[in-house]
Design an enzyme around this catalytic site. Sequence first.
Site, mmCIF file in Angstrom:
data_model
loop_
_atom_site.group_PDB
_atom_site.id
_atom_site.type_symbol
_atom_site.label_atom_id
_atom_site.label_comp_id
_atom_site.label_asym_id
_atom_site.label_seq_id
_atom_site.Cartn_x
_atom_site.Cartn_y
_atom_site.Cartn_z
ATOM 1 N N GLU A 1 -35.389 -17.783 -23.771
ATOM 2 C CA GLU A 1 -35.695 -17.636 -22.361
ATOM 3 C C GLU A 1 -36.666 -16.366 -22.165
ATOM 4 O O GLU A 1 -36.393 -15.354 -21.914
ATOM 5 C CB GLU A 1 -34.298 -17.392 -21.539
ATOM 6 N N TRP B 1 -29.531 -10.444 -10.771
ATOM 7 C CA TRP B 1 -30.768 -11.191 -11.415
ATOM 8 C C TRP B 1 -31.398 -12.013 -10.320
ATOM 9 O O TRP B 1 -32.236 -12.413 -10.416
ATOM 10 C CB TRP B 1 -30.433 -11.858 -12.652
ATOM 11 N N HIS C 1 -28.396 -19.361 -25.254
ATOM 12 C CA HIS C 1 -29.338 -18.984 -24.467
ATOM 13 C C HIS C 1 -30.832 -18.883 -25.302
ATOM 14 O O HIS C 1 -30.820 -17.990 -26.000
ATOM 15 C CB HIS C 1 -29.117 -17.588 -23.814
ATOM 16 N N GLN D 1 -24.529 -11.200 -24.869
ATOM 17 C CA GLN D 1 -25.747 -10.697 -24.107
ATOM 18 C C GLN D 1 -26.730 -9.910 -24.913
ATOM 19 O O GLN D 1 -27.905 -9.732 -24.787
ATOM 20 C CB GLN D 1 -25.204 -9.983 -23.019
ATOM 21 N N ASP E 1 -27.191 -20.536 -13.259
ATOM 22 C CA ASP E 1 -27.519 -19.268 -13.969
ATOM 23 C C ASP E 1 -26.808 -18.090 -13.363
ATOM 24 O O ASP E 1 -25.808 -17.537 -13.818
ATOM 25 C CB ASP E 1 -28.867 -19.133 -14.358
ATOM 26 N N HIS F 1 -24.297 -24.409 -16.098
ATOM 27 C CA HIS F 1 -24.571 -23.149 -16.843
ATOM 28 C C HIS F 1 -24.535 -21.881 -15.669
ATOM 29 O O HIS F 1 -25.402 -21.641 -14.410
ATOM 30 C CB HIS F 1 -26.101 -23.019 -17.251
ATOM 31 N N HIS G 1 -22.937 -17.510 -15.051
ATOM 32 C CA HIS G 1 -22.257 -16.184 -15.488
ATOM 33 C C HIS G 1 -21.248 -15.774 -14.466
ATOM 34 O O HIS G 1 -21.466 -15.154 -13.713
ATOM 35 C CB HIS G 1 -23.365 -15.338 -15.676
#
Length: 411
Positions: free
Chosen positions: A211, A313, A208, A150, A307, A55, A57
Amino acid sequence: MLYKNAYIENSEQLSDLRVEGGKFTEIGSGLEAKAGEEVCNLGGKLVLPPFIESHVHLDATLTAGDPVWNMSGTLFEGIACWEKRKPKLNKQDIKERVNRVVRMYAANGIQHIRTHVDVTDPTLMAMETMIELREELKDWMDIQIVAFPQDGILSFPNGKQLMTDAVKMGADCVGAIPHYEFTREYSVESLNFALNLAAENDKLVDVHCDEIDDEASRGLETVACRALELGLFDKVTASHTTAMHSYNNAYMLRLMRLLKLSRINFVANPLVNTHLQGRVDTYPKRRGITRVKELTAEGLNVSFGHDDIFDPWYPMGSGSLRDVVFLGLHVTQMMGYEDIMNSYRFISTNAAKTLHIQDSYGIEAGKPAGFIVMDAKNYYDALNHDSAVLLSVKDGKTIAQAKAAEREVLF
Ligand code: FE2
């Protein structure tokens, strides 16, 4: 090529591996070199199946601090930073960063990546770029692409059509983000849509899912129910599921029955979720991680992912999954001897099940020759001492190598 003297997957017996035509052809002890066969002595090091990032991005990696740093570390300031970075996003920018991060991964023994690509963009530019990268990098890294909405499927203009178009373009998996949809009704409808889209197009699913620290976020039961009813089973993955951390135990007991019937996979992201969750708590602060120990004990498949790597982030990350496993064991309280010894499975065999590549993955005669060599005898030591990946072989070809670190203490 004959690789000699390896401890395969924590075995206490030395073994040899023969690789011919990109496949394992023989694995056993005391194999003799054939006439003219090249021999590589692994010198009693640990051999594991290659690591898998289940996982991430990729389209956002390596953007931390560009143009501004996330000073609070919160999800919302991360989104604000990303808005400032977005004008610089183009094909060349994404390709340059993905090429860099893929090499960081390769140096750390990773050979397979599942990346989530934002499709709430009317041009689908990142999706198109990632599909090109999947082809350009395929000899060194296997990349699976999730069409990731998203900003939601029902809560974003034309969301369903963008998802459908992304699947037509060549996404491998269908995503969803039920906890971010405007309403509970949208959440359920988005999941029905996503799982039907996957079933109709023979795609995998990676949602997702929940979360958030909201104990009322219950997208997971819908994901599991549809996976069961559509017969998708382990083609479906629920990523994050951090709300499960906050579910009451009576609900969890009921839910677990459905989860087991559905046979879906789970991905936990210990670094990012311990960092981002619990932000609206005072004290006690929740750990922000799904129930890995309980899911594992019930026979459900859980893998671990990054992630984010060095983005708005999450400001850390070098492409090594070691820290993901190390922190993951701490926050889930899985620190028994066997837990530690077997924890490489969260980033290898379990992750292969998540990616649904288990038939072509693993150290077995007849399978593609993918393996890594670590500077240790077993994974307990490799994890504890942060051992280097000395060699990474994919389809019989060396794609990364390193020398063992030499240290000298002068007393
Ligand atoms: Fe994610």
